[in-house]
Design an enzyme around this catalytic site. Sequence first.
Site, PDB file in Angstrom:
ATOM      1  N   ASP A 291       4.394  -8.353  -8.733  1.00 23.46           N
ATOM      2  CA  ASP A 291       5.363  -7.840  -7.769  1.00 23.46           C
ATOM      3  C   ASP A 291       6.668  -8.643  -7.802  1.00 23.46           C
ATOM      4  OD1 ASP A 291       6.313  -6.280  -5.716  1.00 23.46           O
ATOM      5  OD2 ASP A 291       4.678  -6.707  -4.322  1.00 23.46           O
TER       6      ASP A 291
ATOM      7  N   ASP B   1       6.198   2.225  -2.373  1.00 26.25           N
ATOM      8  CA  ASP B   1       5.386   1.837  -1.223  1.00 26.25           C
ATOM      9  C   ASP B   1       5.120   3.058  -0.346  1.00 26.25           C
ATOM     10  OD1 ASP B   1       5.104  -0.738  -1.957  1.00 26.25           O
ATOM     11  OD2 ASP B   1       6.567  -1.578  -0.563  1.00 26.25           O
TER      12      ASP B   1
END
Length: 748
Positions: A464, A524
């Site tokens: 990430d 997301d």
Amino acid sequence: MIECKNGLFHLRNLSLSCLLRVNRYGLLEQVHFGAPVRSEDVEALAGQPGLGWGSSLLLNDKDPGSSPDAMALAWSGSGRGDFRESPLEMDGQSTDFCYVNHNVLDTPPLMECGLPQTHGKGETLEILMEQPGARLRLYFTLYETAMTRFAVLENTGEQPIALHKLMSFSMDIYGSYTMTTFNGGWAAEMQRCDTVVGASRVVNESATGASSNQHNAGFLLSEMDATEDAGRVYGFNLIYSGNHYASARQSQQGFIRVMQGINPAHFCQTLQPGEKFETPEAVLCYSGAGWGGLSARMHKFVLNHVVPEYWSRRERPVLYNSWEGCMFDFNESRLVDLARRAKNLGCELFVLDDGWFGKRNDDLAGLGDYNVNLKKLPHGLHGLAQKVNKLGLEFGLWLEPESVNEDSDLYRAHPDWALTDRFPTIYGRHQLLLDLTKPEVRDYIVENVSKVLDSANITYVKWDMNRHSVAVGKKAHEHVLGLYDVLRRIFGPRPQILLESCSSGGNRFDLGMLCFGPQVWCSDNTDPISRLDIQGNLSYLYPQSTFGAHVSASPHAQTLRATPLSTRGNVSFFGCLGYELDLKHLAAIEVQEIKHQIELYKTYRRLFQFGTFRRMKNGWQVSLDGVTAAGVFHKLVSAAPGYEQLRLKGLDADKIYHLRTRAQKIRIGQFAHLLKHVAPVNLNPNGAVINTADKHYGLEDGVEGYRVSGAALLSGILLQPLFRGTGYDTNQRTQGDYGSNLYIVEEV
Ligand code: GLA
């Protein structure tokens, strides 16, 4: 095949032709890029400038057709009569590179700067151009369904060169086109935007340090009448994860100049005598068969030449990810309990997301540290992985190695390792980036991440990166090169680790990251209705096996939209399926539905992940070896809707197929106040009876199943009608807003 004859270069295969010609002024003309043509057609394809256009600067006073401004070029100078945008700017002076010679190579040369490149055999044309003090090499590589280009500038003079801009390619193509870009932001990636390309420049660029969720680097140029299945479409993309730039503008003569490369904003690189600068590889693709045709070619190219060979067609496990279900709040027993539940549902990989290290109990602290939080995980990663493995699941881990919190041991020891500029610190998600241009920072990351990966049986990594950068220009580029160095050193020796990159979702969905790991967390935002746009628009440029697609809880955390579990599954099937919600609170009926989803997905996994993906008017389909899966999706329904058609593509008209609906259940709760119409007793819609029934039993939804010819499916069959408020039966699709169905169509 690359043909080179008398200053004519023809790269040609079954999908495209790129025809280049050196003209009498030494400039490299782009005679044609598009459908395959014959080399002999060059005169007909090239423009004949004749007496030229007024107000032009001429390279030869006696030749009115010698205005560079009117030529279709594959590279152009600046300040010398071509007033369109130039792909190269240096020293604040005009440039005038002319053809010197060329070579044909088996594959593109390896770049020295460490940029990721395509792999596989790709015949390559190298064209050398020069001007006093500088040498430019242009590379054109021919793959089955696309071409790539990059440029290398070398300082051959005695003085340093200040390089302000060097695009990976530039070309002029004739016609009127619409530029499609994919724009957005956090949780809203890949919103399609169509802009007509006229005499004003249309630009697609990112300046955040990454390829960004604001503007994906990939874009299309489509002729005005292009549709999903017909018409001319060009697709472009860049194998790069940093600030990118692309532009398109139509000239007076009707050529569109299109170029792409590293964003020149603030860019300045000094090339000392003898030094070189290499650009990222750009991808150029063409189809005369509409957006669908273009996507098919791009998908094949990405799978064959971008994603790591080990993973390119290797099936991906169904995963469970702890993030949306737990966030930072977990301990070993909660995780093991979730893993047990995930296994029971049919998941194959358990991924521990953020929160396992340092003081990472929220997003204020801990990034940069690698010590396992022994309060949460008393037996360390090794102990947890063992327990997860024992349950029959693989174990995967989240890492964010490029970042640091000020509240971390790393920052306290090395505050100078953070990437800053000369102004007061600015924050993104309470964190800073590490300065990857520093070798000691890269060594720290490589050493620590390697240690973590070797400390337990870890077969998957979610890598990430959660903020935008403050680096600009040269520093921004060198930072990206630093990232590639780190990724190469960590994952090069561990090719069997499944690497899914992520950057607050799809903030770095690009071909550069896909060179290191075969999939990316799209967004997301896991709301399936949002995902119809996000995954649907990604599919123009990227194959579905690159999509991380998870089923999450409803109502959705970002949109507050309530959607049926069936639709959340049906959308996620068209990608690498995962589940990301608290499994402890699933109702019995949800457990059954998820088991059913995973079982079906596993049966058709290869089809879903690697089948030929096609967009239909009302959904998506994938086809492989005589089997097709088609998802039909609804947004807002209207009252008393008419029939709906399922019109498949790519089937064999002469074959007979068996079509069946994936059986779905309708939640009773959805109908609670309607039950009084059919139930013998008047039930309280909010009462315990209905509530209990809702958690355990569902009503059968309409299911179709019959034999039908490919011809009929290509022509379009009428599906069972949607719910019309005229009662419940199983000869209709009882769906409200956001309902969907999945059909499996198999050759008999
Ligand atoms: C980012 C990612 C999420 C999750 C969190 C963890 O937002 O996109 O999927 O991993 O970080 O902090």
